[in-house]
Design a protein around this motif. Structure first.
Motif, mmCIF file in Angstrom:
data_model
loop_
_atom_site.group_PDB
_atom_site.id
_atom_site.type_symbol
_atom_site.label_atom_id
_atom_site.label_comp_id
_atom_site.label_asym_id
_atom_site.label_seq_id
_atom_site.Cartn_x
_atom_site.Cartn_y
_atom_site.Cartn_z
ATOM 1 N N ASN A 1 36.423 16.974 17.291
ATOM 2 C CA ASN A 1 36.537 15.537 17.506
ATOM 3 C C ASN A 1 35.163 14.895 17.320
ATOM 4 O O ASN A 1 34.178 15.395 17.872
ATOM 5 N N PRO A 2 35.072 13.798 16.587
ATOM 6 C CA PRO A 2 33.766 13.158 16.385
ATOM 7 C C PRO A 2 33.149 12.745 17.723
ATOM 8 O O PRO A 2 33.820 12.118 18.543
ATOM 9 N N PRO A 3 31.897 13.107 17.954
ATOM 10 C CA PRO A 3 31.261 12.719 19.218
ATOM 11 C C PRO A 3 30.992 11.226 19.290
ATOM 12 O O PRO A 3 30.796 10.669 20.362
ATOM 13 N N GLY A 4 30.998 10.576 18.172
ATOM 14 C CA GLY A 4 30.762 9.144 18.071
ATOM 15 C C GLY A 4 30.701 8.790 16.595
ATOM 16 O O GLY A 4 30.769 9.665 15.741
ATOM 17 N N THR A 5 30.597 7.520 16.322
ATOM 18 C CA THR A 5 30.552 7.072 14.929
ATOM 19 C C THR A 5 29.445 6.042 14.766
ATOM 20 O O THR A 5 28.957 5.476 15.758
ATOM 21 N N LEU A 6 29.064 5.796 13.530
ATOM 22 C CA LEU A 6 28.073 4.765 13.248
ATOM 23 C C LEU A 6 28.592 3.404 13.719
ATOM 24 O O LEU A 6 27.841 2.609 14.278
ATOM 25 N N GLN B 1 27.540 -0.711 20.074
ATOM 26 C CA GLN B 1 26.756 -0.491 21.291
ATOM 27 C C GLN B 1 25.468 -1.304 21.247
ATOM 28 O O GLN B 1 25.110 -1.973 22.209
ATOM 29 N N VAL B 2 24.773 -1.273 20.127
ATOM 30 C CA VAL B 2 23.523 -2.020 19.980
ATOM 31 C C VAL B 2 23.803 -3.518 20.054
ATOM 32 O O VAL B 2 23.082 -4.262 20.728
ATOM 33 N N GLU B 3 24.858 -3.982 19.378
ATOM 34 C CA GLU B 3 25.195 -5.410 19.386
ATOM 35 C C GLU B 3 25.546 -5.907 20.784
ATOM 36 O O GLU B 3 25.224 -7.028 21.150
ATOM 37 N N SER B 4 26.214 -5.059 21.568
ATOM 38 C CA SER B 4 26.636 -5.477 22.904
ATOM 39 C C SER B 4 25.506 -5.401 23.915
ATOM 40 O O SER B 4 25.573 -6.030 24.966
ATOM 41 N N GLY B 5 24.477 -4.611 23.621
ATOM 42 C CA GLY B 5 23.362 -4.456 24.553
ATOM 43 C C GLY B 5 23.665 -3.534 25.709
ATOM 44 O O GLY B 5 22.867 -3.397 26.632
ATOM 45 N N LYS B 6 24.808 -2.866 25.671
ATOM 46 C CA LYS B 6 25.175 -1.941 26.754
ATOM 47 C C LYS B 6 24.523 -0.588 26.511
ATOM 48 O O LYS B 6 24.248 -0.199 25.392
ATOM 49 N N GLY B 7 24.292 0.145 27.587
ATOM 50 C CA GLY B 7 23.639 1.440 27.497
ATOM 51 C C GLY B 7 24.512 2.535 26.915
ATOM 52 O O GLY B 7 24.009 3.490 26.344
ATOM 53 N N HIS B 8 25.803 2.394 27.058
ATOM 54 C CA HIS B 8 26.694 3.432 26.539
ATOM 55 C C HIS B 8 28.053 2.828 26.207
ATOM 56 O O HIS B 8 28.388 1.748 26.665
#
Length: 147
Positions: free
Chosen positions: A38-43, A49-56
């Protein structure tokens, strides 16, 4: 040091095919690995995440057998009615989108579910011919390797 055209072309003819083959091999293996892992995450997730400013970003992987067959059918019906009948590209839908886009200001897409997966798992959001070319390559690999 003087530019040597002959040496440059010799070097280019040697390294461009090797680089292309290396790229195709690495991306093929990447898609193949995701057949079982399973992909651990995607681009796309990282960008959001960067756009929202959240840590995770919290997400929980759900296995195929834990998803209602009704949800799967609804997804296919709303996103790609011809999903069972094509190999990643719906040529008729693409032609309809081209015809529509030539006549209207508002554009319409024709991405299949497989193309959307290719974009969301392996690529970046946005519209460009470069991204579309990469998307086609990943779409072909996904259709070839995944169930």
């Amino acid at each position: 040091m003087e530019f040597n055209k002959k040496q440059f072309w010799k070097w280019t003819k040697k390294w461009i095919p090797r680089t292309l083959l290396g790229y195709l091999t690495i991306t093929f293996i990447w898609v193949l690995v995701y057949k079982w892992v399973n992909p651990p995450g995607t681009l796309l997730m990282l960008i959001k995440q960067v756009e929202s400013g959240k840590g995770h970003i919290y997400y929980q992987w759900v296995d195929d057998d834990q998803i209602s067959p009704f949800i799967k059918a609804c997804s296919m019906a709303s996103e790609d009615q011809n999903f069972p009948d094509h190999f990643g590209l719906d040529i008729m839908a693409i032609q309809k989108a081209i015809d529509f886009n030539q006549k209207h200001k508002r554009t319409r897409g024709a991405s299949t579910i497989t193309q959307q997966v290719a974009k969301n798992v392996f690529l970046w959001p946005g519209r460009s011919i470069v991204r579309k070319v990469f998307e086609l390559q990943f779409t072909f690999y996904i259709e070839l390797l995944w169930s």
